[in-house]
Design an enzyme around this catalytic site. Structure first.
Site, mmCIF file in Angstrom:
data_model
loop_
_atom_site.group_PDB
_atom_site.id
_atom_site.type_symbol
_atom_site.label_atom_id
_atom_site.label_comp_id
_atom_site.label_asym_id
_atom_site.label_seq_id
_atom_site.Cartn_x
_atom_site.Cartn_y
_atom_site.Cartn_z
ATOM 1 N N LYS A 84 0.836 -1.203 0.000
ATOM 2 C CA LYS A 84 0.000 0.000 0.000
ATOM 3 C C LYS A 84 0.872 1.255 0.000
ATOM 4 O O LYS A 84 1.877 1.321 0.728
ATOM 5 C CB LYS A 84 -0.919 -0.028 1.223
ATOM 6 C CG LYS A 84 -1.944 1.097 1.297
ATOM 7 C CD LYS A 84 -2.816 0.913 2.541
ATOM 8 C CE LYS A 84 -3.873 1.993 2.692
ATOM 9 N NZ LYS A 84 -4.689 1.786 3.920
ATOM 10 N N SER A 161 -9.379 1.602 3.347
ATOM 11 C CA SER A 161 -8.601 2.383 2.402
ATOM 12 C C SER A 161 -7.566 1.582 1.620
ATOM 13 O O SER A 161 -6.952 2.086 0.675
ATOM 14 C CB SER A 161 -7.879 3.526 3.141
ATOM 15 O OG SER A 161 -6.987 3.018 4.124
ATOM 16 N N SER A 185 -9.455 -0.582 7.479
ATOM 17 C CA SER A 185 -8.895 -0.329 6.157
ATOM 18 C C SER A 185 -8.241 -1.528 5.487
ATOM 19 O O SER A 185 -8.041 -1.519 4.274
ATOM 20 C CB SER A 185 -7.886 0.825 6.219
ATOM 21 O OG SER A 185 -8.554 2.056 6.332
#
Length: 485
Positions: A84, A161, A185
């Site tokens: 990420k 996210s 997330s």
């Protein structure tokens, strides 16, 4: 020995990949090449912000050369992973998916990533996310990112996210990778994309943490943020966790007689298809001997509302500038970052942060309300003799992407509109605020062929137990079918 051309390289799991490379039946370069090519072919998913073709192929060739020379290989040698893009990575930008950090170049890897790299993992690239990790759809409106698309239906959200990591895993671009989790997330996108996400123990954000990455991840909250391993299977996630935490791999836990709590407030108000999938999963687990204990945690949801935003919209005031100072790549202020935010929902959140709307409440939250939440959870598990609690990760499957973010609401089975953010984090947020570990794995598919996540939360420090339970549940329920791409 050359790789068998009949092997579907993009479908291999993490353990299969590592063992094949170690045995010489797979070449790391062939695996990396196949995955990079797939990433390019599926770039319309917007799963990546940066692909490191040259670096990944060079690392793969080095692994192959090392094996051919007869050298001992580290435990993850040749394993392609995705990371990420809010996790610091040496040699690659860490943008947080936001314009102000687009050219930020950290000097070193975050510790969790460094442990994977030291173990031989190869970073394919940095994955897309909800801007600055402040959201659960991964509908990123910055010009260089774009909305992440769900591989099971490109018109729908991937969740957030950590949506880019989840989408890349589901699309068979990698078998494992890293996300982060503040309120859900890693687990929300795992649920919506049919993969697995772990939120490790965080406790009060200090010594009780399972992973220690302070200062090396673009932050929201130092007491809530954590890196979270993600994979297509529980075994993939357990493999990454064992390396990051320096612990032994968990074994499957016998489901017969296992006591698992079913809190009614986490099962209320579900979308009809989610409810049907979870009821079927629960019935199969009960038939396998799981002892479900139908007991709620009274007052938890109300207490969570006194804790969640009060932390997440106050701690960035100090945490984000400290991150920028520690990383040392850019001379920016909190206001500089906020000014360039591209996504309307994130801009709204930063307005509240800059105004410190929740500052006056913060001390009481940390001294009174959060400890009460932690006490409620500890009492729940201890009083009822529970190894874990089980619930749907999200109350809805993936919904349509709102490309303009003109709406911040969704409807459950045609009911009155409800807030999108609050709805999708409802079940993952309380455990996050209490600092306990949580795992989301595949629970089944809706009639519309969308994945549904099954979540487990456990007592603080029970990460390996959760993974062991997850291994057994996954063996019974199976993994998500590959999306048609």
């Amino acid at each position: 020995m050359e790789a068998d051309p009949s092997v579907e390289l993009t479908g291999l799991g993490a353990a299969e990949t590592v063992s094949g490379i170690r045995a010489g039946t797979l070449r790391a370069e062939a695996c990396v090449q196949a995955l990079l090519d797939r990433a390019e072919r599926l770039k319309d998913l917007n799963a990546f912000i940066t692909l490191d073709r040259a670096g990944a192929l060079a690392a793969a060739r080095a692994v192959d050369a090392s094996r051919q020379a007869g050298h001992a290989l580290p435990p993850l040698a040749g394993l392609p992973i995705v990371v990420k893009d809010n996790i610091n990575s040496a040699g690659l930008p860490t943008t947080g998916g936001t314009p102000a950090l687009r050219h930020q170049q950290p000097r070193r890897n975050a510790p969790s990533l460094q442990k994977l790299v030291d173990a031989g993992a190869i970073v394919l690239g940095k994955t897309n996310l909800h801007e600055l990790a402040f959201g659960i759809t991964s509908t990123n409106l910055s010009a260089f990112a774009g909305p992440v698309r769900n591989p099971y239906d490109r018109t729908r959200i991937a969740g957030g996210s950590s949506g880019g990591t989840a989408a890349a895993l589901a699309a068979r671009i990698a078998s494992a990778g890293l996300g982060t989790d503040t309120g859900g997330s890693a687990r929300v996108p795992a649920a919506l994309c049919g993969v697995v996400g772990l939120r490790p123990s965080v406790g009060n954000g200090g010594a009780q943490r399972r992973y220690h990455d302070a200062g090396e991840v673009v932050p929201i909250s130092h007491t809530r943020d954590t890196v979270g391993p993600m994979g297509r299977t529980v075994a993939d996630v357990a493999l990454l966790d064992s390396v990051i935490a320096g612990s032994a791999l968990p074994g499957a836990i016998n489901l017969s007689g296992l006591r698992i709590g079913v809190p009614a407030s986490f099962w209320a108000g579900l979308d009809g298809q989610v409810e049907a999938v979870m009821a079927a999963a629960k019935a199969r687990l009960a038939a396998a001997g799981v002892n479900f204990v139908d007991v709620d945690i009274p007052g938890l949801m109300a207490l969570n509302s006194q804790v969640s935003f009060q932390i997440a919209l106050h701690e960035p005031i100090a945490d984000l500038p400290e991150y920028l100072r520690t990383t040392g790549a850019l001379q920016l202020t909190l206001a500089d970052i906020a000014q360039q935010v591209a996504s309307p929902d994130v801009k709204l959140a930063f307005g509240a942060i800059l105004a410190d709307v929740f500052g006056p409440a913060y001390a009481e939250v940390m001294a009174v309300h959060r400890p009460r939440m932690q006490s409620l959870y500890a009492g729940y598990f201890a009083t009822h003799g529970l190894a874990a609690m089980m619930f749907p990760t999200t109350v809805l499957p993936a919904v349509a992407i709102d490309a303009a973010q003109g709406s911040s609401s969704v409807s459950i089975d045609g009911g009155e509109p409800v807030a999108t953010f609050d709805t999708f984090i409802r079940n993952t947020d309380p455990g996050s605020n209490a600092g306990i570990p949580g795992l989301s794995l595949h629970g089944g598919m809706t009639a519309d062929r969308l994945p549904v996540g099954l979540a487990l939360d456990g007592p603080l420090g029970s990460d390996r137990t959760l993974l062991g339970i997850g291994l057994s549940i996954e063996a019974l329920l199976g993994t998500a079918p590959a999306p048609v791409l």
